[in-house]
Write an enzyme that holds these catalytic residues in place. Sequence first.
Site, PDB file in Angstrom:
ATOM      1  N   TYR A 111       1.726   4.844  -1.019  1.00 43.85           N
ATOM      2  CA  TYR A 111       1.733   4.246   0.324  1.00 43.85           C
ATOM      3  C   TYR A 111       3.173   4.038   0.794  1.00 43.85           C
ATOM      4  CZ  TYR A 111       1.850   0.623   3.865  1.00 43.85           C
ATOM      5  OH  TYR A 111       2.148  -0.093   5.001  1.00 43.85           O
ATOM      6  N   SER A 144       7.121  -0.198   7.215  1.00 47.47           N
ATOM      7  CA  SER A 144       6.799  -1.275   6.291  1.00 47.47           C
ATOM      8  C   SER A 144       8.014  -1.670   5.471  1.00 47.47           C
ATOM      9  CB  SER A 144       5.681  -0.808   5.352  1.00 47.47           C
ATOM     10  OG  SER A 144       5.535  -1.692   4.265  1.00 47.47           O
ATOM     11  N   LYS A 162       5.530   5.908   3.985  1.00 41.60           N
ATOM     12  CA  LYS A 162       6.307   5.238   5.037  1.00 41.60           C
ATOM     13  C   LYS A 162       7.752   5.730   5.044  1.00 41.60           C
ATOM     14  CE  LYS A 162       3.032   2.880   6.884  1.00 41.60           C
ATOM     15  NZ  LYS A 162       2.517   3.282   8.198  1.00 41.60           N
TER      16      LYS A 162
END
Length: 339
Positions: A150, A125, A154
């Site tokens: 989050y 991402s 990643k």
Amino acid sequence: MKVLVTGGLGFIGSHTAVELQNKGFEVVIVDDLSNSSLNVLEGITKITGVAPVFEQLDLREKALVEDFFKRHADIAAVIHFAASKAVGESVEKPLLYYENNVTSLVNILKELQKRPRASFIFSSSCTVYGQAEKMPITEAAPLQKALSPYGNTKQIGEDIVNDVAKVTNISAILLRYFNPIGAHPTAEIGELPIGVPQNLVPFITQTAAGLRESLSVYGNDYPTPDGTAIRDYIHVVDLAKAHVVALQRLLGHKNQEKVETFNVGTGTGSSVLEVITAFEKVSGRKLPYKIVGRREGDITIAYANTDKANAVLGWKAASTLEEALASAWKWEQKIRNLQ
């Protein structure tokens, strides 16, 4: 050639499964159905004329993952989507994100490292860049401290893939997505969030469909031309096609390094208010919205420099913002019986 698509009934995974099958790959989908629906399997089958193999499986369960790979010893490659993916939710439930996103990745790589050769594509991402200092963002941009759990999962995931590839026969490509939107042109599959949408476009389409009273715009005091946050919105079908060319690169042994990284976006930034205006244009509907406070974990601006993906992969986003929004609205109308 058999390809495992984890999280293959999710938004990006399902569109990638379609593109893989359209290119003749044999697709095996694993999904735990925590944020997806079995109906998606039917949609994939309708579009391609082929029903992919499907197993409902929680990839956090090490023994189940071991058993799966024993039964599917002929899998040539893995495209790994399975992960929790909402920035806001990750701030509220960090342990859920660390357990789900990191454990599942580790369990899969443990099995792949047993193979004489394995190809692995990691769903990363643009959040790994944090608030980048320069726009557009190139792959060489320094990774900033993650602004959400989050985003951190990643970054951790990329580190894990890099460390494992150094000492195993796994070759990998990290695809750093910007903001996927839209739906398949057939409207057989699309974005189907469970509960209140965490992303802008499904919230827009649900508001236009009458499911939500109004759209919340998180902050209009950002240092941008109209005060709202800017993102790079890419049509999900373009993103899915990027996975296919990346996979073909690995399977054809054309990768120059054990781990390669590519930005996947359009190269253009659009503000929240610009997206709302574009949606109103393609839908013919006025969208009620209200300005609320900024959301923790959100950055001001992010859009991609896609020169590397364009040149090395031979891939380029083909759809406009309006085309992507029109496909998202067509999908919303179908699932709400508004057509």
